[in-house]
Design a protein around this motif. Structure first.
Motif, PDB file in Angstrom:
ATOM      1  N   LYS A  57       0.831  -1.217   0.000  1.00 53.64           N
ATOM      2  CA  LYS A  57       0.000   0.000   0.000  1.00 53.64           C
ATOM      3  C   LYS A  57       0.857   1.254   0.000  1.00 53.64           C
ATOM      4  CE  LYS A  57      -4.471  -1.237   1.681  1.00 53.64           C
ATOM      5  NZ  LYS A  57      -5.575  -0.900   2.532  1.00 53.64           N
ATOM      6  N   GLN A  58       1.905   1.238   0.784  1.00 53.46           N
ATOM      7  CA  GLN A  58       2.811   2.390   0.860  1.00 53.46           C
ATOM      8  C   GLN A  58       3.433   2.654  -0.514  1.00 53.46           C
ATOM      9  OE1 GLN A  58       6.194   1.654   3.338  1.00 53.46           O
ATOM     10  NE2 GLN A  58       6.924   3.760   3.255  1.00 53.46           N
ATOM     11  N   VAL A  59       3.891   1.609  -1.179  1.00 54.24           N
ATOM     12  CA  VAL A  59       4.508   1.757  -2.498  1.00 54.24           C
ATOM     13  C   VAL A  59       3.461   2.223  -3.518  1.00 54.24           C
ATOM     14  CG1 VAL A  59       5.584   0.479  -4.400  1.00 54.24           C
ATOM     15  CG2 VAL A  59       6.395   0.161  -2.062  1.00 54.24           C
ATOM     16  N   ALA A  64       1.261   6.433  -7.019  1.00 62.49           N
ATOM     17  CA  ALA A  64       0.143   7.297  -7.410  1.00 62.49           C
ATOM     18  C   ALA A  64       0.581   8.761  -7.400  1.00 62.49           C
ATOM     19  CB  ALA A  64      -1.047   7.078  -6.484  1.00 62.49           C
ATOM     20  N   LYS A  65       1.338   9.125  -6.381  1.00 62.22           N
ATOM     21  CA  LYS A  65       1.854  10.504  -6.282  1.00 62.22           C
ATOM     22  C   LYS A  65       2.792  10.805  -7.450  1.00 62.22           C
ATOM     23  CE  LYS A  65       4.388  13.487  -3.099  1.00 62.22           C
ATOM     24  NZ  LYS A  65       5.103  13.557  -1.812  1.00 62.22           N
ATOM     25  N   ILE A  66       3.696   9.878  -7.729  1.00 59.37           N
ATOM     26  CA  ILE A  66       4.642  10.061  -8.839  1.00 59.37           C
ATOM     27  C   ILE A  66       3.896  10.109 -10.171  1.00 59.37           C
ATOM     28  CG2 ILE A  66       6.545   8.968 -10.096  1.00 59.37           C
ATOM     29  CD1 ILE A  66       7.497   7.879  -7.341  1.00 59.37           C
ATOM     30  N   GLN A  69       2.433  13.487 -10.632  1.00 51.06           N
ATOM     31  CA  GLN A  69       3.516  14.421 -10.942  1.00 51.06           C
ATOM     32  C   GLN A  69       3.946  14.275 -12.404  1.00 51.06           C
ATOM     33  OE1 GLN A  69       6.970  13.854  -8.475  1.00 51.06           O
ATOM     34  NE2 GLN A  69       8.265  15.143  -9.760  1.00 51.06           N
ATOM     35  N   LYS A  70       4.137  13.055 -12.854  1.00 50.18           N
ATOM     36  CA  LYS A  70       4.569  12.820 -14.246  1.00 50.18           C
ATOM     37  C   LYS A  70       3.491  13.246 -15.234  1.00 50.18           C
ATOM     38  CE  LYS A  70       8.566  11.151 -13.203  1.00 50.18           C
ATOM     39  NZ  LYS A  70       9.763  11.956 -13.412  1.00 50.18           N
ATOM     40  N   GLU A  71       2.237  13.067 -14.853  1.00 51.05           N
ATOM     41  CA  GLU A  71       1.133  13.495 -15.720  1.00 51.05           C
ATOM     42  C   GLU A  71       1.136  15.016 -15.875  1.00 51.05           C
ATOM     43  OE1 GLU A  71      -3.738  13.439 -15.705  1.00 51.05           O
ATOM     44  OE2 GLU A  71      -2.668  11.882 -14.605  1.00 51.05           O
ATOM     45  N   ASN A  72       1.351  15.724 -14.768  1.00 51.48           N
ATOM     46  CA  ASN A  72       1.421  17.195 -14.825  1.00 51.48           C
ATOM     47  C   ASN A  72       2.615  17.642 -15.661  1.00 51.48           C
ATOM     48  OD1 ASN A  72      -0.871  17.473 -13.253  1.00 51.48           O
ATOM     49  ND2 ASN A  72       0.293  17.636 -11.339  1.00 51.48           N
ATOM     50  N   ALA A  99       7.331   4.391 -15.592  1.00 50.46           N
ATOM     51  CA  ALA A  99       7.559   2.946 -15.606  1.00 50.46           C
ATOM     52  C   ALA A  99       8.867   2.591 -14.905  1.00 50.46           C
ATOM     53  CB  ALA A  99       7.563   2.429 -17.040  1.00 50.46           C
ATOM     54  N   GLN A 100       9.885   3.413 -15.101  1.00 45.30           N
ATOM     55  CA  GLN A 100      11.169   3.162 -14.443  1.00 45.30           C
ATOM     56  C   GLN A 100      11.056   3.342 -12.927  1.00 45.30           C
ATOM     57  OE1 GLN A 100      13.540   5.934 -16.700  1.00 45.30           O
ATOM     58  NE2 GLN A 100      14.224   4.366 -18.156  1.00 45.30           N
ATOM     59  N   GLU A 101      10.319   4.362 -12.508  1.00 50.92           N
ATOM     60  CA  GLU A 101      10.100   4.578 -11.071  1.00 50.92           C
ATOM     61  C   GLU A 101       9.332   3.408 -10.468  1.00 50.92           C
ATOM     62  OE1 GLU A 101      10.947   6.949  -8.746  1.00 50.92           O
ATOM     63  OE2 GLU A 101      12.308   7.753 -10.255  1.00 50.92           O
TER      64      GLU A 101
END
Length: 154
Positions: A57-59, A64-66, A69-72, A99-101
């Protein structure tokens, strides 16, 4: 008189055969069962194991946050470009970064799951562990054991 002797002989032979058979059955019952190949094969539900990983869940929250950010960043990069090919390239570059993240963050989770499967397999003396969705019949399901092993390492 002859028929009585024959009857007596047949009765004695029958009793001997039955006695031998009973002795053989008793010996077979005492002998430990020979393990079959299926007794050394474990099966796991990899999806269930992954979904029950203590840190998943943490990952997922980090991802989701990343992703937001990438979408923005992708929108901002696409808005700067006028050429549609370059816009698509900018968006694709951000998807690749995401994908790399994801791969980087999920690698330790996958490693934990694999290590737990190995530990349970050794403990249960299994020589082979397969995904349960490729096994039609047989094998020892160790999914819950692996989930418990992961929970201990939390």
């Amino acid at each position: 008189m002859l028929s009585r002797k024959i009857l007596l002989i047949v009765t004695v032979i029958t009793l001997l055969v039955m006695s031998t058979a009973l002795t053989a059955n008793a010996a077979a019952a005492k002998k430990p069962a020979t393990p079959t190949t299926a007794d050394f094969v474990g099966v796991v539900d990899r999806g269930e194991i992954l979904n029950n990983h203590p840190r998943l869940k943490q990952v997922q929250e980090q991802l989701a946050k990343i992703a937001r950010q990438k979408e923005n960043e992708a929108k901002a990069a696409a808005d700067k470009e006028t050429d549609t090919a370059k816009k698509a390239q900018a968006v694709q570059a951000k998807r690749l970064e995401l994908a790399q993240e994801e791969q980087k963050l999920m690698a330790p989770i996958y490693q934990d799951c694999e290590q737990a499967v190995r530990e349970i397999a050794v403990r249960r003396k299994l020589t082979l562990v397969l995904d349960k969705f490729v096994v039609l019949i047989g094998g020892v399901d160790i999914t819950q054991d692996v989930i418990q092993q992961l929970a201990k390492k939390k």
